[in-house]
Design an enzyme around this catalytic site. Structure first.
Site: not given
Ligand code: GDP
Ligand code: IMO
Ligand code: MG
Length: 422
Positions: A12, A15-16, A39-40, A130, A144, A223, A238, A298, A301
Site C-alpha cells: 500500500d 504503487k498503483g 489493491g492498487h 486478505t 505441483r 504487496q 504473503t 483498498a 477496508g
Molecule cells: P498500492 O497498493 O501500493 O497501490 O497502494 P494503495 O492504493 O493500496 O494505497 C495507497 C493510498 O494512498 C491510495 O488511497 C492512494 O490514492 C493514496 N495515495 C497515493 N499517493 C498519495 C500521496 O502522495 N498522498 C496522499 N495523501 N495519498 C496518496
Molecule cells: P498491495 O499490492 C498490504 C497482507 C495481508 C496479510 C498478509 C498475507 O495493495 O500493496 P495474503 O492475503 O497475501 O495471504 O495476506 O499480507 N497483504 C497486503 N498488505 N497491501 C497488499 O497488497 C497486501 N497483500 C497482502 O494483510 O497481512
Molecule cells: Mg494496496
C-alpha cells in the site's frame, strides 16, 4: 529492457498511482506476482474517478500500453471478470490491451475456503490474510497440484478441477469447515468461460519478443518487500517473492534485462494484518497518521496500522531489491506535524543494530529515533522542487544519506499530477 516498480514496505505504498503515472512511457506493463490480495488505487479520466485494481496491471488506462498478467501471478477469474467490466466502463477494450500468461495459476473457490479455514484455525496467531485464497493457491503451485490458465484450453479442465476440489474437500473436512460454496462455484465457472475469451498467450515468449523489438516494459509489483515470502517478516508475509528477483521468475525475463528498480515508500510506515512492526504507534500520533493518510485497506477496508519511517527496514529493502531510485509517497500526510521521528536503528536485548533480524518477534525491538523538524505547510500544491518546504527537503536529504539510493520523486497527494521531480 525492463524497469520495475515495487513496494519497499508492507504494501500500500502507492504503487498503483506511480505505475499509472509512468505507464505512458512504456509499451507494456506486467504484473509478476501476487493476486487479488493487491489493491492498487488509481484516479482515472478527466473527472478523476477512483478505481481500485486487484488483478489487472495499472497501465490499463493508457492507450497504446499493453498489459500482461504474468505466470508468477495467481488469478481469480471472478475478480478478473468484475474488474474487466469496471475498466470497460471507461472505454478500455481488454480484448485489445490485456494478455494473460497460460502459465498463470488459478485461484479456485476452494482455495478461498481453505484460506478462511486456515486463518480460523490459527486463532490469535492468524496472519491477517486478505482471505482471497493466495496462500492455498501458491501451495498448490509449489505442491505441483495447481491448475493453470492454459489448462482451460484443454479438454480435461473439468475433470482436473473435480479431482483437485476433492482433495481440497478432504482438507476442509479436517478443518471442520462446512460453509456452502455452491454460489462461489457458479460464479467461478461463469468467469472461466469469460476468461477463455480473453487473450491467453505464451507469456515468456510474448514478453521477450516485445523486448527484442525494443519495446519498453514496466514490471509492477504487488504487496511490499517486507511481505516477501523469503525476506519479509515470516510467517506474517504473503506467499510470493515480492522483490525484484520475482520479476525474473514471475515473467520469464533474464536478470540482465532489468534496468531500473524503482522502489516506492511512504514517508512513514503502515501495515495491514498481523505481524511485527517496530515503529508502530499506538498513540494519538498513530491515529493522526491513519486519519490524515486515510489509511484503510483498498482491498479489505481494514484500518491500517501506522507508524514512523523505518530506515532499517527501508535500507534492507533497497539492498535485496537493488533499488536504483526511490519514490516517496504521501509526504503531504506529514504536513501538520510539529516534529517527525525517523527510526535509524533497532535496540534488541540492549544492543544496537541496523540490521533486520532473523525474527522480529523473538525479542522486543526498540526503535532508535532521530527527530527532525516538521514543515508545517500545505505541500499538496507543490509542483517543483523549489516549491517544497525546506524541512521537507532536509527530511529527504536525511533519508538519501542513509539509503544508498536517491529519492527522485515526491508524491504529495493521491492525484495523477501530484508528483514532484527532484
Ligand atoms: P498500492 O497498493 O501500493 O497501490 O497502494 P494503495 O492504493 O493500496 O494505497 C495507497 C493510498 O494512498 C491510495 O488511497 C492512494 O490514492 C493514496 N495515495 C497515493 N499517493 C498519495 C500521496 O502522495 N498522498 C496522499 N495523501 N495519498 C496518496
Ligand atoms: P498491495 O499490492 C498490504 C497482507 C495481508 C496479510 C498478509 C498475507 O495493495 O500493496 P495474503 O492475503 O497475501 O495471504 O495476506 O499480507 N497483504 C497486503 N498488505 N497491501 C497488499 O497488497 C497486501 N497483500 C497482502 O494483510 O497481512
Ligand atoms: Mg494496496
Amino acid at each position: 529492457m525492463v524497469d520495475v516498480i515495487l513496494g519497499l514496505q508492507w504494501g500500500d505504498e502507492g504503487k498503483g498511482k506511480i505505475v499509472d503515472f509512468f505507464a505512458k512511457d512504456y509499451d507494456l506493463v506486467a504484473r509478476f506476482q501476487g493476486g487479488p490480495n493487491a489493491g492498487h488505487t488509481l484516479y482515472v479520466g478527466a473527472e478523476a474517478k477512483k478505481v481500485v485494481l486487484h488483478q489487472i496491471p495499472s497501465g490499463v488506462f493508457h492507450q497504446g500500453t499493453i498489459n500482461l498478467i504474468g505466470n508468477g501471478v495467481v488469478l481469480d477469474p471472478v475478480t478478473l471478470r468484475r474488474e474487466c467490466d469496471t475498466v470497460a466502463s471507461f472505454g478500455v477494450d481488454v480484448r485489445k490491451n490485456l494478455f494473460i500468461s497460460e502459465r498463470t495459476h488459478l485461484i479456485l473457490p476452494t482455495h478461498r475456503a481453505l484460506d478462511k479455514a486456515a486463518e480460523l484455525s490459527k486463532g490469535d496467531s492468524k496472519i491477517g490474510s486478505t482471505l482471497k485464497g493466495i496462500g492455498p493457491a501458491y501451495m498448490d503451485k509449489t505442491g505441483r497440484n495447481g491448475l493453470r490458465v492454459g489448462d482451460l484450453l484443454g479438454k480435461n479442465f473439468t475433470t482436473s478441477y473435480i479431482r483437485l476440489r476433492l482433495k481440497h474437500q478432504r482438507l476442509l473436512d479436517n478443518y471442520n469447515f462446512n460453509e456452502d460454496i455452491t454460489a462461489w462455484e457458479e460464479e467461478f465457472f461463469e468467469a472461466i468461460d469469460f476468461l477463455r475469451s480473453l487473450n491467453i498467450v505464451n507469456g515468456e515468449y510474448f514478453l521477450n519478443d516485445n523486448i527484442s523489438k525494443g519495446k519498453k516494459v514496466l514490471a509492477e509489483g504487488a504487496q511490499g518487500s517486507m511481505l516477501d515470502i523469503d525476506f519479509g517478516t515470516f510467517p506474517f508475509v504473503t506467499s510470493s517473492n515480492t522483490i525484484s528477483a520475482g520479476v525474473c521468475s514471475g515473467l520469464g525475463v533474464a536478470p540482465q534485462k532489468i534496468r531500473e528498480v524503482i522502489g516506492v515508500s511512504k514517508a512513514y510506515c503502515t501495515r495491514v494484518g498481523s505481524g511485527p512492526f517496530p515503529t508502530e504507534l499506538h498513540d494519538q500520533t498513530g491515529e493522526e497518521l491513519r486519519k490524515l493518510g486515510n489509511e484503510f485497506g483498498a482491498t479489505t477496508g481494514r484500518p491500517r496500522r501506522c507508524g514512523w519511517m523505518d530506515l532499517v527496514a527501508l535500507q534492507y529493502a533497497c539492498m535485496i531489491n537493488g533499488v536504483t531510485s526511490v519514490v516517496m509517497t504521501k509526504a503531504d500526510v506529514l504536513d501538520t506535524f510539529e516534529e517527525l521521528s525517523i527510526c535509524t536503528g533497532y535496540r534488541i536485548d540492549g544492543a544496537d543494530t541496523n540490521q533486520v533480524p532473523f525474527q522480529m518477534t523473538r525479542s522486543p525491538i526498540e526503535p532508535v529515533y532521530e527527530t527532525l523538524q516538521g514543515w508545517h505547510t500545505d505541500s499538496s500544491g507543490c509542483k517543483s522542487e523549489a516549491d517544497l518546504p525546506a524541512p521537507m527537503r532536509s527530511y529527504v536529504s536525511f533519508i538519501n544519506e542513509r539509503l544508498g539510493a536517491p529519492v527522485t520523486y515526491i508524491s504529495n497527494g493521491p492525484g495523477r499530477d501530484q508528483l514532484v521531480t527532484l
